[in-house]
Design an enzyme around this catalytic site. Structure first.
Site, PDB file in Angstrom:
ATOM      1  N   ILE A  45       0.835  -1.207   0.000  1.00  0.00           N
ATOM      2  CA  ILE A  45       0.000   0.000   0.000  1.00  0.00           C
ATOM      3  C   ILE A  45       0.864   1.248   0.000  1.00  0.00           C
ATOM      4  CG2 ILE A  45      -1.680   1.321   1.341  1.00  0.00           C
ATOM      5  CD1 ILE A  45      -2.811  -1.333   2.310  1.00  0.00           C
ATOM      6  N   GLY A  46       1.939   1.233   0.770  1.00  0.00           N
ATOM      7  CA  GLY A  46       2.803   2.413   0.856  1.00  0.00           C
ATOM      8  C   GLY A  46       4.001   2.150   1.741  1.00  0.00           C
ATOM      9  N   VAL A  47       4.928   3.106   1.708  1.00  0.00           N
ATOM     10  CA  VAL A  47       6.152   3.027   2.500  1.00  0.00           C
ATOM     11  C   VAL A  47       6.148   4.173   3.497  1.00  0.00           C
ATOM     12  CG1 VAL A  47       8.678   3.042   2.429  1.00  0.00           C
ATOM     13  CG2 VAL A  47       7.387   1.985   0.577  1.00  0.00           C
ATOM     14  N   GLY A  48       6.434   3.870   4.758  1.00  0.00           N
ATOM     15  CA  GLY A  48       6.482   4.883   5.800  1.00  0.00           C
ATOM     16  C   GLY A  48       7.911   5.283   6.110  1.00  0.00           C
ATOM     17  N   ILE A  53       3.986  -0.892   4.416  1.00  0.00           N
ATOM     18  CA  ILE A  53       2.621  -1.300   4.774  1.00  0.00           C
ATOM     19  C   ILE A  53       2.051  -2.116   3.623  1.00  0.00           C
ATOM     20  CG2 ILE A  53       0.336  -0.498   5.460  1.00  0.00           C
ATOM     21  CD1 ILE A  53       1.722   2.137   6.346  1.00  0.00           C
ATOM     22  N   LYS A  73       1.725  -3.847   8.955  1.00  0.00           N
ATOM     23  CA  LYS A  73       2.858  -2.926   9.011  1.00  0.00           C
ATOM     24  C   LYS A  73       4.102  -3.734   9.364  1.00  0.00           C
ATOM     25  CE  LYS A  73       2.106   1.275  10.577  1.00  0.00           C
ATOM     26  NZ  LYS A  73       1.759   2.424  11.463  1.00  0.00           N
ATOM     27  N   ASP A 179       1.397  13.179  17.653  1.00  0.00           N
ATOM     28  CA  ASP A 179       1.690  13.342  16.219  1.00  0.00           C
ATOM     29  C   ASP A 179       0.408  13.354  15.391  1.00  0.00           C
ATOM     30  OD1 ASP A 179       3.409  13.740  14.082  1.00  0.00           O
ATOM     31  OD2 ASP A 179       3.687  11.610  13.704  1.00  0.00           O
TER      32      ASP A 179
END
Length: 538
Positions: A45-48, A53, A73, A179
């Site tokens: 889905i994406g990179v943090g 993820i 994650k 945050d």
């Protein structure tokens, strides 16, 4: 001889120092020993900032297309953020705990993500830590940018109410989020949760410190610098700090930006600007966001009244938000509308020259001029375009050059006056029997001072040797430079310090004569100069 296999490439490290995981193939199965479940990895889905993820599902289920109901994650075992987040979810995000809290508060929905599993997994010789959560939709930050960096005021306060509920739940568990931002607020995907925002990413979650409020330089400026609270700038995460961060987000959603976004690379400058902003909230909010709702000013004013360790009055904050929504004819459970309802009239602009300002193009009727008739034998331009072949692609419009406005500097203008060059004065004429040192070059100037004593003088010989000098040596030396004003005498003296014996000793000293000289009529300027430590012959 057997061939050696290629060594696996070590995962790269990001600028923040965290090691990034190697890509995990779709279909990889994770065994959760604690929950006794198996999870199958789906597309990424994406990179943090710490890891990646992936979408996920139960090993036994078969999701249709890309409709995976969970996310996993994953980070390398040596990283830290997911370790903190995992422990927070294990203690505070169980489904039964969330449901019992909602029942006690009599609320239908809560934007707290649900935890489903965690553990460790080994993939191609690398050990990973993972966390399984419910999957959500788009994040508010991307939606904010898609909508021209602006949300309707009613939507801003609706999301504010939902975030207050989540913060109250987190604070009741003895934690602070620290945050909160648009990128960490996701919209629901399940049916019936489309209008519910969920607060995620608890990598910076910290326990509320019961000790005395004391700044911690090691943790100073923690969080996302745009929204970091004044307490977090000092290194202390507080509950009032979470409310302050929410206030900054709401201000950005209304105004489009924050006053300190131009100096984000200087944390201390951002901290000072936030201190100045919160000292005079009404003036600051009105100046940065004209027409901002009074409810936002009241919210910031209430935050200023809180003490560092005080638990906020969430009911009072809700009352401030709900009073504004009531005036707008909206309730907390109303549908979230992210696009502005007001249609803005766009005027076509024509730039005559790059050096000139933009001028709105007026129609012929507004100018009072009649439209010019088309030339004979040629169709009007509009008609030509209509009669073009439909299959042909229209040419893209030519980009008009728009002059960028000059940046207004915050520093005061400085006027520098040029210094006028003075005309050099004429060098005075050289006097007779004198050397003009002002006009000498580096080669013509003597490196040695004219008054320097040479090492063949009587003083050096007296100091350096114990033997008395002969009269012939004294007469041949350069003693004439002292004008015979000194004489060498032997004197018997006693030592100042007390010794064992009272013996006297002789010592040679230079004694100045008392010479009486008559005043001469001639000036020193008329006397010849002394060169090389000696007087010229008379």
């Amino acid at each position: 001889m057997t061939g050696r296999g290629k060594k696996a490439v070590a995962p790269k490290k990001k600028a923040n120092g965290y090691k990034m995981p190697a890509p995990i193939a779709t279909g990889e199965v994770i065994h959760d020993t604690t929950m006794k479940k198996k999870w199958r990895i789906g597309p990424s889905i994406g990179v943090g900032g710490f890891g990646e993820i992936y979408s996920a599902c139960d090993h036994e289920s078969t999701p249709k297309g890309s409709n995976y109901p969970f996310v996993v994650k994953i980070e390398p075992h040596e990283n830290g953020p997911l370790f903190v987040e995992k422990h927070f979810y294990v203690r505070n995000a169980k489904m039964d705990d969330i449901k019992s809290y909602m029942k006690s508060k009599k609320i239908q929905s809560l934007g707290m993500p649900t935890y489903f599993g965690n553990g460790s997994h080994e993939y191609r010789g690398e050990k990973y830590r993972y966390l399984v959560l419910e999957r959500y939709g788009k994040d508010l930050w991307n939606m904010f940018k898609e909508n021209g960096r602006s949300f309707p005021p009613a939507t801003v306060f609706q999301i504010g109410l939902q975030m207050l509920d989540v913060l109250e739940y987190i604070h009741s568990k003895g934690y602070v989020h620290a945050d909160l931002k648009g990128a960490n607020i996701l919209m629901g995907l399940k049916k019936g949760s489309e209008n519910q925002a969920y607060l995620v990413d608890f990598g910076l979650a910290a326990r509320v410190n019961d000790k005395e409020f004391k700044p911690d330089p090691k943790c100073a400026h923690n969080g996302t610098i745009e929204y970091t609270s004044r307490d977090a700038h000092l290194g202390v995460a507080t509950m009032r700090g979470d409310l302050e961060i929410l206030g900054y987000n709401m201000l950005q959603w209304l105004a489009g930006d924050l006053p300190w976004e131009k100096v984000l690379k200087q944390p201390k400058a951002v901290q000072d600007m936030k201190e100045a902003f919160m000292k005079s909230v009404k003036t600051s909010v009105t100046k940065h966001c004209p027409g901002a709702p009074e409810a936002l000013i009241k919210f910031f004013d209430y935050i200023n009244t809180l003490k560092p360790k005080e638990v906020p009055d969430y009911a009072k904050c809700r009352q401030i938000f709900e009073s504004f929504l009531k005036s707008e004819g909206v309730t907390k459970s109303s549908k979230l509308v992210f696009t502005s309802q007001k249609k803005t009239k766009t005027a076509t602009r024509v730039v005559v020259d790059e050096s000139e300002e933009e001028v709105p193009k007026k129609s012929p009727k507004e100018n009072g001029d009649a439209p010019k008739p088309a030339k004979k034998g040629r169709k009007p331009k509009v008609q030509e375009e209509l009669e073009d072949d439909e299959n042909e692609e229209p040419e893209p419009p030519k980009a008009t050059k728009v002059r960028k406005p000059k940046r207004k500097s915050l520093e005061p203008s400085l006027v520098v006056k040029k210094k006028t060059k003075l005309t050099p004065k004429a060098t005075p004429p050289v006097k007779k029997n004198h050397v003009n040192t002002a006009t000498q070059t580096s080669t013509s100037k003597s490196r040695r001072s004219p008054r320097q004593v040479s090492f063949d003088s009587p003083i050096c010989e007296i100091i350096g040797e114990k033997k008395p000098l002969k009269k012939s040596e004294i007469s041949n030396s350069s003693a004439d430079m002292f004008d015979d004003s000194f004489v060498i005498e032997d004197k018997k003296i006693k030592r100042k310090k007390k010794l064992l014996s009272d013996e006297e000793y002789t010592e040679k000293r230079v004694v100045r004569k008392k010479v009486t000289t008559k005043a001469k009529g001639r000036s020193w300027k008329d006397s010849p100069t002394i060169t090389n430590g000696r007087s010229p012959p008379k």
